[in-house]
Design a protein around this motif. Sequence first.
Motif, short mmCIF file in Angstrom:
data_model
loop_
_atom_site.label_atom_id
_atom_site.label_comp_id
_atom_site.label_asym_id
_atom_site.label_seq_id
_atom_site.Cartn_x
_atom_site.Cartn_y
_atom_site.Cartn_z
N LYS A 2 -0.29 2.85 -0.49
CA LYS A 2 -1.46 3.03 0.47
C LYS A 2 -2.52 3.96 -0.05
O LYS A 2 -3.67 3.54 0.17
N ARG A 3 -2.17 4.96 -0.87
CA ARG A 3 -3.29 5.95 -1.30
C ARG A 3 -3.87 5.41 -2.56
O ARG A 3 -5.08 5.65 -2.75
N CYS A 4 -3.05 4.72 -3.27
CA CYS A 4 -3.75 3.96 -4.46
C CYS A 4 -4.89 2.90 -3.78
O CYS A 4 -6.12 2.79 -4.38
N GLU A 5 -4.54 2.21 -2.67
CA GLU A 5 -5.41 1.28 -2.06
C GLU A 5 -6.66 2.03 -1.69
O GLU A 5 -7.76 1.63 -1.72
N GLU A 6 -6.51 3.11 -0.90
CA GLU A 6 -7.37 3.89 -0.25
C GLU A 6 -8.42 4.37 -1.24
O GLU A 6 -9.63 4.46 -1.09
N LEU A 7 -7.97 4.90 -2.45
CA LEU A 7 -8.86 5.55 -3.45
C LEU A 7 -9.07 4.41 -4.63
O LEU A 7 -9.66 4.97 -5.59
N MET A 8 -8.94 3.20 -4.33
CA MET A 8 -9.44 2.36 -5.38
C MET A 8 -8.85 2.44 -6.65
O MET A 8 -9.53 2.14 -7.68
N ALA A 9 -7.69 2.74 -6.66
CA ALA A 9 -6.90 3.05 -8.09
C ALA A 9 -6.32 1.59 -8.42
O ALA A 9 -6.03 0.71 -7.98
N GLU A 10 -6.83 1.55 -9.87
CA GLU A 10 -6.40 0.04 -10.34
C GLU A 10 -5.04 0.23 -10.89
O GLU A 10 -4.65 0.55 -12.02
N VAL A 11 -4.24 -0.58 -10.09
CA VAL A 11 -3.02 -0.77 -10.21
C VAL A 11 -2.51 -2.18 -10.40
O VAL A 11 -3.16 -3.01 -9.62
N ASP A 12 -1.40 -2.63 -11.11
CA ASP A 12 -0.84 -4.10 -11.31
C ASP A 12 0.29 -4.27 -10.42
O ASP A 12 1.04 -3.25 -10.00
N GLU A 13 0.60 -5.35 -10.42
CA GLU A 13 1.93 -5.88 -9.67
C GLU A 13 3.01 -5.12 -10.38
O GLU A 13 4.04 -4.56 -9.35
N ILE A 14 3.31 -5.03 -11.55
CA ILE A 14 4.53 -4.14 -12.01
C ILE A 14 4.66 -2.72 -11.45
O ILE A 14 5.57 -2.42 -11.19
#
Length: 366
Positions: free
Chosen positions: A247-259
């Motif tokens: 959720k935090r990655c989404e909120e802060l627009m962190a670039e993460v992948d499916e893995i």
Amino acid sequence: MMKIGILGGTFNPIHNGHIKIAKLAKQEYHLDKVIFLTSGNPPHKRDESILDASIRHVMVKKAICGIDGFCADDYEVNREEYSYTLYTLKHYREVYPDDEIYFIIGGDSLRDFHLWHKPEEILKLCKILVYDRNDGEVVADFAQIIHGEKMDISSTQIRQMVKSGEDISGLVPAEVAGFIKEYGIYSSCDNYEEKLKGLMDEKRFIHSLGVRDMAVKLAKIHGADEKKAEIAGLLHDNAKRMDNQVKRCEELMAEVDEIEIKNPVLLHAKLGAETAKCIFGICDKEIVEAIKWHTIGKKGMSLLEKIVFVADLVEENRTFPDAKPLRELALVDLDRALHECVKSTIEINKKRGVDIHPNAYLILDE
């Protein structure tokens, strides 16, 4: 044909005054849309304490969410170089070739307008709307006044209030106030160690100190910036113990992948790069990127990125079988140490049944 308003600013942070000005301009000049344009990391303010552009943009999005006709644009946030107003307006002229563009500024900006880059060219691309909180002190024949109640709110004032522990809820939208409180934004951060210690258990903190020390040692040997290595090494795991990481990655627009999402243990690096900006006020891109890639790595890593990646695995508190030989190798050949660290990590994760990120094999192919 639409009427497009553009309200640009550092937004450090965005506050109720910005929102009010945009609403007044939209109503008085019948604008169909107002674009909130967050500036990048401006070189002309490099001596000031400016929060990283991506985090300021997150706050803008939170501030205007749900307001009809308002939208946020990260055009300048994503640019590597500084973008003069002229070139930004040329961009919007290309996006909206048949529409009227209104550039919204404050009275203080109007006073300095003649010092802007090619002001005469700017006036060919847009109409200037000015809100003057000094109540008509500034007048220009090329600008149209935004009328309305006068407000005395400044971002500087808000930052000072946060540092003093004062309540800012009446000055910024509720979502922005909550965000600032959640991540400790603008709070005093003279001592990184002290603040970091409050985010993790003792074992993780000792590890962070070890990575810091090893990163500095490797930087000194291999010719990297020792101060940047110190900060990146110390803060590399700042998000390790945070909850709700997806959720935090989404909120802060962190670039993460499916893995990474599938294997949450990997998320703390990308999240940590963003929280380093929020919690510790880090704007230096090299430091942020070193934190970002310290877990999965990537092809074509910079010297600082390699140092933090390797230091994380070989710092003095590491006791796994390969730790000592890898540590000794890192002191003489960083690239070989990087490859061996990746190989060791692959083997360890295979035994644990953990997915191997493809970046590991890309590093080995270099």
